[in-house]
Write a protein that holds these residues in place. Sequence first.
Motif, PDB file in Angstrom:
ATOM      1  N   VAL A  30      -5.382   1.706 -17.251  1.00 20.25           N
ATOM      2  CA  VAL A  30      -6.391   2.650 -17.729  1.00 20.25           C
ATOM      3  C   VAL A  30      -6.271   3.935 -16.919  1.00 20.25           C
ATOM      4  O   VAL A  30      -6.186   3.891 -15.694  1.00 20.25           O
ATOM      5  CB  VAL A  30      -7.820   2.076 -17.573  1.00 20.25           C
ATOM      6  N   VAL A  31      -6.233   5.072 -17.624  1.00 17.99           N
ATOM      7  CA  VAL A  31      -6.104   6.362 -16.957  1.00 17.99           C
ATOM      8  C   VAL A  31      -7.264   7.277 -17.360  1.00 17.99           C
ATOM      9  O   VAL A  31      -7.576   7.408 -18.544  1.00 17.99           O
ATOM     10  CB  VAL A  31      -4.755   7.044 -17.315  1.00 17.99           C
ATOM     11  N   GLU A  32      -7.889   7.869 -16.359  1.00 22.69           N
ATOM     12  CA  GLU A  32      -8.983   8.820 -16.592  1.00 22.69           C
ATOM     13  C   GLU A  32      -8.571  10.132 -15.944  1.00 22.69           C
ATOM     14  O   GLU A  32      -8.607  10.272 -14.728  1.00 22.69           O
ATOM     15  CB  GLU A  32     -10.265   8.257 -15.958  1.00 22.69           C
ATOM     16  N   ASP A  33      -8.112  11.082 -16.768  1.00 24.39           N
ATOM     17  CA  ASP A  33      -7.536  12.324 -16.252  1.00 24.39           C
ATOM     18  C   ASP A  33      -7.923  13.464 -17.176  1.00 24.39           C
ATOM     19  O   ASP A  33      -7.364  13.585 -18.264  1.00 24.39           O
ATOM     20  CB  ASP A  33      -6.013  12.180 -16.176  1.00 24.39           C
ATOM     21  N   PRO A  34      -8.847  14.352 -16.751  1.00 25.91           N
ATOM     22  CA  PRO A  34      -9.534  14.329 -15.467  1.00 25.91           C
ATOM     23  C   PRO A  34     -10.673  13.310 -15.421  1.00 25.91           C
ATOM     24  O   PRO A  34     -11.098  12.807 -16.463  1.00 25.91           O
ATOM     25  CB  PRO A  34     -10.110  15.750 -15.359  1.00 25.91           C
ATOM     26  N   ILE A  35     -11.125  13.025 -14.204  1.00 30.80           N
ATOM     27  CA  ILE A  35     -12.267  12.130 -13.984  1.00 30.80           C
ATOM     28  C   ILE A  35     -13.446  12.616 -14.841  1.00 30.80           C
ATOM     29  O   ILE A  35     -13.701  13.814 -14.936  1.00 30.80           O
ATOM     30  CB  ILE A  35     -12.636  12.105 -12.476  1.00 30.80           C
ATOM     31  N   GLY A  36     -14.100  11.658 -15.511  1.00 36.06           N
ATOM     32  CA  GLY A  36     -15.219  12.011 -16.378  1.00 36.06           C
ATOM     33  C   GLY A  36     -14.816  12.128 -17.840  1.00 36.06           C
ATOM     34  O   GLY A  36     -15.682  12.157 -18.714  1.00 36.06           O
ATOM     35  N   MET A  38      -5.615   4.742 -12.847  1.00 35.93           N
ATOM     36  CA  MET A  38      -5.429   6.041 -12.204  1.00 35.93           C
ATOM     37  C   MET A  38      -6.577   6.935 -12.659  1.00 35.93           C
ATOM     38  O   MET A  38      -6.886   7.008 -13.836  1.00 35.93           O
ATOM     39  CB  MET A  38      -4.085   6.665 -12.598  1.00 35.93           C
ATOM     40  N   ARG A  39      -7.231   7.561 -11.673  1.00 34.20           N
ATOM     41  CA  ARG A  39      -8.315   8.510 -11.969  1.00 34.20           C
ATOM     42  C   ARG A  39      -7.992   9.803 -11.239  1.00 34.20           C
ATOM     43  O   ARG A  39      -7.783   9.805 -10.028  1.00 34.20           O
ATOM     44  CB  ARG A  39      -9.678   7.962 -11.513  1.00 34.20           C
ATOM     45  N   ALA A  40      -7.912  10.885 -11.987  1.00 31.12           N
ATOM     46  CA  ALA A  40      -7.487  12.171 -11.427  1.00 31.12           C
ATOM     47  C   ALA A  40      -8.692  13.077 -11.185  1.00 31.12           C
ATOM     48  O   ALA A  40      -9.415  13.428 -12.122  1.00 31.12           O
ATOM     49  CB  ALA A  40      -6.497  12.849 -12.369  1.00 31.12           C
ATOM     50  N   TYR A  41      -8.890  13.440  -9.923  1.00 27.11           N
ATOM     51  CA  TYR A  41     -10.002  14.307  -9.524  1.00 27.11           C
ATOM     52  C   TYR A  41      -9.539  15.752  -9.487  1.00 27.11           C
ATOM     53  O   TYR A  41      -8.788  16.146  -8.600  1.00 27.11           O
ATOM     54  CB  TYR A  41     -10.528  13.873  -8.144  1.00 27.11           C
TER      55      TYR A  41
END
Lengths: 124, 124
Positions: free
Chosen positions: A34-40, A110-113
């Motif tokens: 699971v990828v969250e890019d960008p976070i939120g 992966m979560r990208a801030y």
Amino acid sequence: MGTQQSRATVDRYVELVASGTAAQILELYAPEAVVEDPIGSEPRRGLEAIRELYAVLEPLQRKAEPGVIRVSGNHAAVSFTMVSEGHGHRMTISPVDIMEFDDKGRILSMRAYWSQDDLQVEPI
Amino acid sequence: MGTQQSRATVDRYVELVASGTAAQILELYAPEAVVEDPIGSEPRRGLEAIRELYAVLEPLQRKAEPGVIRVSGNHAAVSFTMVSEGHGHRMTISPVDIMEFDDKGRILSMRAYWSQDDLQVEPI
């Protein structure tokens, strides 16, 4: 699951963000990732959804420089700066990526801030 | 819930890690907050459990320098280096902290990414 294996995946990830194909980057991911890019943003679940994210990078000239890397067991945080050129623009983005790994060292999440403040786009 | 409010909490957090009391740091947390420090350890749930983490800092001489800060909405990643002195030792630790905030800008969760490699202890 060792810190060393996680670290190897992180190093390879930053390397491939700069120079790899989407297929090569996806090899670092577990099938159920699971990828969250960008976070939120809406999470991308599974390799097909994640592929879109990296496919847009493929036609661009890229380089990436790692910054802070912290790894503990199957968790890592990595900051890096990627500069890409294409479509008449240079884009610079500096995220902090948070990753969790499975017992094979593959990325489970992966979560990208980053926000618009961490993204510069200029004509070239 | 704005990026600006999250950023203010992050800045204040790094400031208080260097110079605040445990009580002052706890004021940044929501009552139901969860802290995992380091990542992979047993989470501390609620202010009493979290207090222990910061109480050990109180008697030490400390300073902290922020590094990379990325904030997006109610999420943030911050790297910093804290140097503390006490009990005849100087300790240097450089974590990446991941935070989520409630709609009042209070920390709902904090996960600290670091390992023994990011911790130095030397006699003074």
